[in-house]
Design a protein around this motif. Structure first.
Motif, PDB file in Angstrom:
ATOM      1  N   ASP A 131       0.938  -1.419  -0.035  1.00  0.00           N
ATOM      2  CA  ASP A 131       0.013   0.145   0.036  1.00  0.00           C
ATOM      3  C   ASP A 131       0.936   1.193  -0.066  1.00  0.00           C
ATOM      4  OD1 ASP A 131      -2.855  -1.210   0.316  1.00  0.00           O
ATOM      5  OD2 ASP A 131      -1.755  -2.184   1.932  1.00  0.00           O
ATOM      6  N   ILE A 132       1.954   1.121   0.795  1.00  0.00           N
ATOM      7  CA  ILE A 132       2.964   2.299   0.636  1.00  0.00           C
ATOM      8  C   ILE A 132       4.281   1.822   0.503  1.00  0.00           C
ATOM      9  CG2 ILE A 132       4.069   4.090   2.013  1.00  0.00           C
ATOM     10  CD1 ILE A 132       1.664   4.939   3.056  1.00  0.00           C
ATOM     11  N   VAL A 133       5.194   2.210  -0.272  1.00  0.00           N
ATOM     12  CA  VAL A 133       6.690   1.965  -0.292  1.00  0.00           C
ATOM     13  C   VAL A 133       7.697   2.982  -0.023  1.00  0.00           C
ATOM     14  CG1 VAL A 133       8.590   1.284  -1.992  1.00  0.00           C
ATOM     15  CG2 VAL A 133       6.228   0.620  -2.243  1.00  0.00           C
ATOM     16  N   ILE A 134       8.451   2.702   1.013  1.00  0.00           N
ATOM     17  CA  ILE A 134       9.464   3.520   1.656  1.00  0.00           C
ATOM     18  C   ILE A 134      10.713   3.272   0.954  1.00  0.00           C
ATOM     19  CG2 ILE A 134      10.704   4.297   3.691  1.00  0.00           C
ATOM     20  CD1 ILE A 134       8.291   3.494   5.245  1.00  0.00           C
ATOM     21  N   ILE A 135      11.210   4.424   0.247  1.00  0.00           N
ATOM     22  CA  ILE A 135      12.772   4.130  -0.453  1.00  0.00           C
ATOM     23  C   ILE A 135      13.738   4.800  -0.035  1.00  0.00           C
ATOM     24  CG2 ILE A 135      13.639   4.853  -2.883  1.00  0.00           C
ATOM     25  CD1 ILE A 135      10.898   4.050  -3.915  1.00  0.00           C
ATOM     26  N   VAL A 136      14.900   4.250   0.336  1.00  0.00           N
ATOM     27  CA  VAL A 136      16.144   4.912   0.914  1.00  0.00           C
ATOM     28  C   VAL A 136      17.034   5.068  -0.224  1.00  0.00           C
ATOM     29  CG1 VAL A 136      18.028   4.684   2.383  1.00  0.00           C
ATOM     30  CG2 VAL A 136      15.899   3.765   2.930  1.00  0.00           C
ATOM     31  N   ASP A 137      17.199   6.230  -0.584  1.00  0.00           N
ATOM     32  CA  ASP A 137      18.047   6.770  -1.723  1.00  0.00           C
ATOM     33  C   ASP A 137      17.559   6.616  -3.149  1.00  0.00           C
ATOM     34  OD1 ASP A 137      19.999   7.186  -3.955  1.00  0.00           O
ATOM     35  OD2 ASP A 137      21.596   6.199  -2.662  1.00  0.00           O
ATOM     36  N   GLN A 138      16.737   7.823  -3.489  1.00  0.00           N
ATOM     37  CA  GLN A 138      15.995   7.761  -4.845  1.00  0.00           C
ATOM     38  C   GLN A 138      16.957   7.370  -6.068  1.00  0.00           C
ATOM     39  OE1 GLN A 138      15.238  11.496  -7.398  1.00  0.00           O
ATOM     40  NE2 GLN A 138      13.482  11.609  -5.972  1.00  0.00           N
ATOM     41  N   GLN A 139      17.914   7.788  -6.090  1.00  0.00           N
ATOM     42  CA  GLN A 139      18.942   7.505  -7.299  1.00  0.00           C
ATOM     43  C   GLN A 139      19.181   6.180  -7.459  1.00  0.00           C
ATOM     44  OE1 GLN A 139      18.872  10.297  -9.122  1.00  0.00           O
ATOM     45  NE2 GLN A 139      21.005  11.188  -9.185  1.00  0.00           N
ATOM     46  N   GLU A 140      19.614   5.388  -6.243  1.00  0.00           N
ATOM     47  CA  GLU A 140      20.105   3.959  -6.238  1.00  0.00           C
ATOM     48  C   GLU A 140      18.712   3.101  -6.684  1.00  0.00           C
ATOM     49  OE1 GLU A 140      22.780   1.129  -5.796  1.00  0.00           O
ATOM     50  OE2 GLU A 140      23.137   3.305  -5.621  1.00  0.00           O
ATOM     51  N   GLU A 141      17.580   3.679  -6.333  1.00  0.00           N
ATOM     52  CA  GLU A 141      16.174   2.910  -6.164  1.00  0.00           C
ATOM     53  C   GLU A 141      15.319   3.235  -7.249  1.00  0.00           C
ATOM     54  OE1 GLU A 141      16.911   0.100  -4.940  1.00  0.00           O
ATOM     55  OE2 GLU A 141      18.225   0.879  -3.402  1.00  0.00           O
ATOM     56  N   TYR A 142      15.954   4.178  -8.213  1.00  0.00           N
ATOM     57  CA  TYR A 142      15.193   4.836  -9.186  1.00  0.00           C
ATOM     58  C   TYR A 142      13.951   3.755  -9.953  1.00  0.00           C
ATOM     59  CZ  TYR A 142      13.805   7.958 -13.044  1.00  0.00           C
ATOM     60  OH  TYR A 142      13.065   8.648 -13.979  1.00  0.00           O
ATOM     61  N   THR A 143      14.633   2.307 -10.304  1.00  0.00           N
ATOM     62  CA  THR A 143      13.864   1.403 -10.919  1.00  0.00           C
ATOM     63  C   THR A 143      12.654   1.174 -10.019  1.00  0.00           C
ATOM     64  OG1 THR A 143      15.597   0.660 -12.019  1.00  0.00           O
ATOM     65  CG2 THR A 143      13.606  -0.572 -12.020  1.00  0.00           C
ATOM     66  N   ALA A 144      12.623   0.876  -8.821  1.00  0.00           N
ATOM     67  CA  ALA A 144      11.386   0.671  -7.866  1.00  0.00           C
ATOM     68  C   ALA A 144      10.746   1.980  -8.179  1.00  0.00           C
ATOM     69  CB  ALA A 144      12.157   0.481  -6.392  1.00  0.00           C
ATOM     70  N   LEU A 145      11.235   3.081  -7.852  1.00  0.00           N
ATOM     71  CA  LEU A 145      10.525   4.294  -7.858  1.00  0.00           C
ATOM     72  C   LEU A 145       9.487   4.574  -9.013  1.00  0.00           C
ATOM     73  CD1 LEU A 145       9.328   6.914  -6.272  1.00  0.00           C
ATOM     74  CD2 LEU A 145      11.587   7.928  -7.633  1.00  0.00           C
ATOM     75  N   ARG A 146      10.203   4.182 -10.155  1.00  0.00           N
ATOM     76  CA  ARG A 146       9.159   4.462 -11.414  1.00  0.00           C
ATOM     77  C   ARG A 146       8.109   3.215 -11.409  1.00  0.00           C
ATOM     78  NH1 ARG A 146       8.986   8.792 -13.489  1.00  0.00           N
ATOM     79  NH2 ARG A 146       7.784   7.679 -15.054  1.00  0.00           N
ATOM     80  N   GLU A 147       8.532   1.918 -10.787  1.00  0.00           N
ATOM     81  CA  GLU A 147       7.426   1.001 -11.084  1.00  0.00           C
ATOM     82  C   GLU A 147       6.372   1.331  -9.906  1.00  0.00           C
ATOM     83  OE1 GLU A 147       8.590  -3.141 -10.593  1.00  0.00           O
ATOM     84  OE2 GLU A 147      10.398  -2.726 -11.411  1.00  0.00           O
TER      85      GLU A 147
END
Length: 236
Positions: free
Chosen positions: A163-179
C-alpha cells in the motif's frame, strides 16, 4: 489525517549528520528550496524542512498502518541494507535490501510465481526432503534456495502489492520508484541534494550516505508504523 508529536529533534538530526548533502557540483537545482547553505564544497540541507516532511511521512504511515495496510521498505546499497532489514523486521514490513529485480511490482504475477516456488522449496527443506535427494540434485536446490533467499527473502510473505513503499536513496532505487509511479503506489522517499523532490509523494531531504542518518529516518518511520499497528489491534 491523525496528528501526533513524533519527537523529531533538530539536534538529534545534526548529530546523525542528516544535514550533510552532496558536493555543490553534484546537485539537482530542484533541491534548492531544501538547501540552507554551502560549506566546504558541500550543500547543507535545511533540517527544518526535513523535520516537516518527516513528520508528514510519520502521520501518513501511522494512519495507513492503523487501517491494517502493508508496507515495503527498499534500500539496497551497502550502507542502507542492514538498517532497512532491521527496521522492516521490527515493524513487520516487507523489504528489499539486496537487489531490486526489474518488474518486481509491475510484473507481479511473475514475482508471485517465484515466491510460490520459494515457499515450496522452503517447505521441502523443513520437511527434510532435500536430504533424500541425490547429492548433485540437493546442491542445485540449495543454490536455488540461497538465490531466492537473497533476493526475495524480505518479501517471502507478501501476497499482493504494498500500500506504501518507503525508499532509501532515490538515485539508487530509481527503478523501484518508477514502478511505484506506474502502478500508482504512494511513495515516501529519502532524498539527498542530487535527487528530484517532485517524484515521490513525500520526499524527505536527508543525507542518504551516512548510516546514522538513514537509521534515524527509518527509526522515526518505524515507530509511527508500530504505533499505527497497535491502534489497529486495539480498534479492529
Amino acid at each position: 489525517m491523525t496528528r501526533i508529536y513524533w519527537n523529531i529533534n533538530l539536534e538529534e538530526m545534526m548529530e546523525a549528520g542528516v544535514h550533510f548533502g552532496h558536493g555543490t557540483r553534484k546537485w539537482n537545482p530542484r533541491m534548492s528550496p531544501y538547501i540552507s547553505a554551502k560549506c566546504k564544497g558541500i550543500h547543507i540541507i535545511n533540517l527544518t524542512r526535513t523535520a516537516r516532511f518527516l513528520s508528514e511521512a510519520c502521520d501518513l504511515v501511522f494512519d495507513t498502518s492503523s487501517r491494517g495496510k502493508q508496507f515495503l521498505i527498499v534500500g539496497t546499497k551497502n550502507k542502507a541494507a542492514d538498517s532497512v532489514a532491521r527496521a522492516a523486521i521490527r515493524a513487520r514490513c516487507h523489504y528489499v535490501n539486496k537487489k531490486w529485480l526489474g518488474g518486481m511490482l509491475t510484473n507481479w504475477s511473475t514475482t508471485e510465481t517465484r515466491l510460490h516456488k520459494f515457499r515450496d522449496l522452503r517447505m521441502e527443506q523443513t520437511a527434510g526432503r532435500l536430504a533424500r535427494l541425490p547429492k548433485r540434485d540437493a546442491a542445485v536446490v540449495k543454490r536455488q534456495l540461497s538465490h531466492l533467499q537473497t533476493y526475495l527473502g524480505g518479501i517471502k510473505y507478501m501476497t499482493g502489492l504494498p500500500d506504501i513503499v518507503i525508499i532509501v536513496d532515490q538515485q539508487e532505487e530509481y527503478t523501484a520508484l518508477r514502478e511505484c509511479i506506474t502502478l500508482g503506489i504512494p511513495t515516501i522517499c529519502l532524498i539527498d541534494t542530487n535527487c528530484n523532490p517532485d517524484l515521490a509523494d513525500i520526499s524527505i531531504p536527508a543525507n542518504d550516505d551516512a548510516i546514522a542518518s538513514i537509521r534515524l529516518i527509518l527509526t522515526k518511520l518505524v515507530f509511527a508504523i508500530c504505533e499505527g499497528r497497535s491502534s489497529y489491534i486495539r480498534n479492529p
